[in-house]
Motif scaffolding. Sequence first.
Motif, short mmCIF file in Angstrom:
data_model
loop_
_atom_site.label_atom_id
_atom_site.label_comp_id
_atom_site.label_asym_id
_atom_site.label_seq_id
_atom_site.Cartn_x
_atom_site.Cartn_y
_atom_site.Cartn_z
N THR A 122 30.24 14.89 -68.36
CA THR A 122 29.28 14.14 -69.18
C THR A 122 29.07 12.72 -68.68
O THR A 122 28.23 12.01 -69.22
CB THR A 122 29.73 14.08 -70.66
OG1 THR A 122 30.96 13.36 -70.75
CG2 THR A 122 29.87 15.46 -71.25
N THR A 123 29.83 12.29 -67.68
CA THR A 123 29.69 10.93 -67.18
C THR A 123 28.63 10.86 -66.08
O THR A 123 28.21 11.87 -65.53
CB THR A 123 31.02 10.38 -66.62
OG1 THR A 123 31.35 11.06 -65.42
CG2 THR A 123 32.13 10.52 -67.64
N SER A 124 28.23 9.64 -65.74
CA SER A 124 27.20 9.44 -64.71
C SER A 124 27.77 9.48 -63.30
O SER A 124 27.02 9.40 -62.33
CB SER A 124 26.50 8.10 -64.94
OG SER A 124 27.45 7.04 -64.86
N LEU B 132 34.89 7.39 -66.62
CA LEU B 132 33.94 6.47 -67.26
C LEU B 132 32.72 6.21 -66.39
O LEU B 132 32.02 5.23 -66.58
CB LEU B 132 34.64 5.16 -67.63
CG LEU B 132 35.78 5.30 -68.65
CD1 LEU B 132 36.39 3.94 -68.96
CD2 LEU B 132 35.32 5.98 -69.92
N GLY B 133 32.45 7.09 -65.45
CA GLY B 133 31.24 6.94 -64.62
C GLY B 133 31.53 6.81 -63.15
O GLY B 133 32.35 7.54 -62.60
N ASP B 134 30.86 5.84 -62.52
CA ASP B 134 30.98 5.66 -61.07
C ASP B 134 32.19 4.86 -60.64
O ASP B 134 32.54 4.87 -59.46
CB ASP B 134 29.72 4.95 -60.53
CG ASP B 134 28.49 5.83 -60.63
OD1 ASP B 134 28.62 7.06 -60.44
OD2 ASP B 134 27.40 5.29 -60.91
N GLU B 135 32.81 4.15 -61.55
CA GLU B 135 33.92 3.27 -61.21
C GLU B 135 35.25 3.83 -61.72
O GLU B 135 35.32 4.36 -62.82
CB GLU B 135 33.70 1.88 -61.81
CG GLU B 135 32.46 1.17 -61.31
CD GLU B 135 32.57 0.81 -59.83
OE1 GLU B 135 33.67 0.45 -59.37
OE2 GLU B 135 31.53 0.90 -59.13
N LEU B 136 36.27 3.65 -60.93
CA LEU B 136 37.63 4.01 -61.32
C LEU B 136 38.04 3.18 -62.53
O LEU B 136 37.71 2.00 -62.62
CB LEU B 136 38.58 3.72 -60.15
CG LEU B 136 40.03 4.10 -60.32
CD1 LEU B 136 40.18 5.62 -60.24
CD2 LEU B 136 40.88 3.44 -59.26
N SER B 137 38.74 3.80 -63.47
CA SER B 137 39.19 3.09 -64.67
C SER B 137 40.64 3.44 -64.96
O SER B 137 41.24 4.29 -64.30
CB SER B 137 38.32 3.48 -65.87
OG SER B 137 38.62 4.81 -66.25
N LEU B 138 41.18 2.81 -65.99
CA LEU B 138 42.55 3.13 -66.41
C LEU B 138 42.69 4.59 -66.82
O LEU B 138 43.75 5.18 -66.65
CB LEU B 138 42.98 2.21 -67.56
CG LEU B 138 43.34 0.78 -67.17
CD1 LEU B 138 43.63 -0.05 -68.42
CD2 LEU B 138 44.52 0.75 -66.23
N VAL B 139 41.63 5.16 -67.36
CA VAL B 139 41.69 6.57 -67.77
C VAL B 139 41.99 7.44 -66.55
O VAL B 139 42.84 8.34 -66.62
CB VAL B 139 40.36 7.00 -68.43
CG1 VAL B 139 40.41 8.47 -68.82
CG2 VAL B 139 40.05 6.14 -69.63
N ASP B 140 41.34 7.19 -65.43
CA ASP B 140 41.59 7.95 -64.21
C ASP B 140 43.03 7.77 -63.74
O ASP B 140 43.67 8.73 -63.30
CB ASP B 140 40.63 7.50 -63.10
CG ASP B 140 39.19 7.70 -63.49
OD1 ASP B 140 38.76 8.86 -63.58
OD2 ASP B 140 38.51 6.69 -63.74
N ARG C 74 39.27 7.52 -52.14
CA ARG C 74 39.79 6.16 -52.26
C ARG C 74 41.03 6.00 -51.37
O ARG C 74 42.02 6.71 -51.57
CB ARG C 74 40.16 5.86 -53.71
CG ARG C 74 38.96 5.97 -54.67
CD ARG C 74 39.36 5.57 -56.06
NE ARG C 74 39.87 4.22 -56.10
CZ ARG C 74 39.12 3.11 -56.14
NH1 ARG C 74 37.80 3.21 -56.16
NH2 ARG C 74 39.68 1.92 -56.18
N PRO C 75 41.00 5.08 -50.43
CA PRO C 75 42.17 4.86 -49.57
C PRO C 75 43.45 4.55 -50.36
O PRO C 75 44.54 4.99 -49.98
CB PRO C 75 41.76 3.67 -48.69
CG PRO C 75 40.27 3.72 -48.67
CD PRO C 75 39.87 4.24 -50.03
N SER C 76 43.32 3.84 -51.47
CA SER C 76 44.51 3.51 -52.27
C SER C 76 45.15 4.76 -52.86
O SER C 76 46.38 4.85 -52.96
CB SER C 76 44.15 2.52 -53.38
OG SER C 76 43.13 3.06 -54.22
N PHE C 77 44.34 5.73 -53.26
CA PHE C 77 44.89 6.98 -53.79
C PHE C 77 45.54 7.78 -52.67
O PHE C 77 46.64 8.29 -52.82
CB PHE C 77 43.80 7.80 -54.48
CG PHE C 77 44.30 9.11 -55.03
CD1 PHE C 77 45.04 9.15 -56.20
CD2 PHE C 77 44.06 10.29 -54.37
CE1 PHE C 77 45.52 10.35 -56.71
CE2 PHE C 77 44.52 11.50 -54.85
CZ PHE C 77 45.26 11.52 -56.03
#
Length: 98
Positions: free
Chosen positions: A15-17, A22-30, A71-74
């Motif tokens: 359902t996100t964009s 929460l969409g296109d940006e990494l968030s705490l939820v991820d 994501r290189p950090s992941f």
Amino acid sequence: NFEAVLARVDGALRTTSGSFFLGDELSLVDLFFCSFLERAEASLLYYKGFRVRDAEPYPGVAAWFDAMEARPSFRASQSDYYTHARDLPPQLGGRRGR
């Protein structure tokens, strides 16, 4: 039931964009989900033959994994399936065939 909960997680992702919660940006939820989903993918595949990252029933989850791995950090902190397969067996029902 794990599959029902995973379907709800997949539905939320679809359902996100973007590919993240929460969409296109990494968030705490991820970040909260990444540790468990990564371990669940490895352990359930090894012990139960179940793919958390299966794009057919869970396209949102599969796209999320792809976005995380971009994501290189992941990638720098990601572990291997063998190590994770040893992490969760008691929580996810033990070995396959038991």
